[in-house]
Design an enzyme around this catalytic site. Structure first.
Site, PDB file in Angstrom:
ATOM      1  N   ASP A   1     -22.517  -5.210 -20.467  1.00 50.87           N
ATOM      2  CA  ASP A   1     -23.543  -5.775 -19.611  1.00 50.87           C
ATOM      3  C   ASP A   1     -23.754  -7.336 -20.487  1.00 50.87           C
ATOM      4  O   ASP A   1     -23.968  -7.087 -21.452  1.00 50.87           O
ATOM      5  CB  ASP A   1     -24.654  -5.036 -19.541  1.00 50.87           C
ATOM      6  CG  ASP A   1     -24.420  -3.732 -18.367  1.00 50.87           C
ATOM      7  OD1 ASP A   1     -23.443  -3.917 -17.480  1.00 50.87           O
ATOM      8  OD2 ASP A   1     -25.204  -2.815 -18.552  1.00 50.87           O
TER       9      ASP A   1
ATOM     10  N   ASP B   1     -21.936  -4.587 -11.315  1.00 51.18           N
ATOM     11  CA  ASP B   1     -23.097  -3.899 -11.198  1.00 51.18           C
ATOM     12  C   ASP B   1     -23.629  -4.839  -9.724  1.00 51.18           C
ATOM     13  O   ASP B   1     -24.330  -4.156  -8.672  1.00 51.18           O
ATOM     14  CB  ASP B   1     -24.329  -4.174 -12.052  1.00 51.18           C
ATOM     15  CG  ASP B   1     -23.859  -3.314 -13.399  1.00 51.18           C
ATOM     16  OD1 ASP B   1     -23.187  -2.341 -13.298  1.00 51.18           O
ATOM     17  OD2 ASP B   1     -24.298  -3.646 -14.525  1.00 51.18           O
TER      18      ASP B   1
END
Length: 121
Positions: A65, A79
């Protein structure tokens, strides 16, 4: 979050991708649902890629991330695809868009039968 259950999450994501493929092939004829399912599948495959190919090994790798906004959890482009596709499917359902518009229309034989009944009445 969920680092200790990475194998379970990976298997769940693989099952979701399989389900999306089966649903898309069998039931989806709407371009809007196709885009939404493509976003979900692309995002899931992006995260699966990280989980399968990153250290420490298959089914134990961590998803990277790298996007961080103020007062928001850290996330990545995959995501965004999953969440965007899910929001799109909910919106399509709320607006009454069918996944297979041709299936919701009456068959030509049904239309002809209704027309002939109206003439005889």
């Amino acid at each position: 979050m969920g680092a200790e259950i990475t194998p379970v999450v990976t298997c769940l994501q693989l099952a979701i991708v399989a389900g999306v493929i089966v649903f898309a092939v069998k039931a989806v004829r709407s371009p809007w649902y196709t885009v939404a399912l493509g976003l979900i599948m692309g995002g899931a495959l992006g995260n699966i890629h990280d989980r399968l190919l990153r250290e420490p090994g298959p089914f134990r790798g961590a998803v990277v991330d790298f996007l961080e906004l103020p007062n928001w959890p850290v996330f990545n482009i995959a995501d965004m695809g999953v969440v965007g596709g899910a929001i799109m499917i909910v919106a399509l359902g709320l607006f009454g868009v069918a996944s297979d518009p041709a299936h919701d229309e009456p068959a030509p034989s049904e239309e002809a039968g209704e027309a002939s009944q109206e003439k005889t009445s």
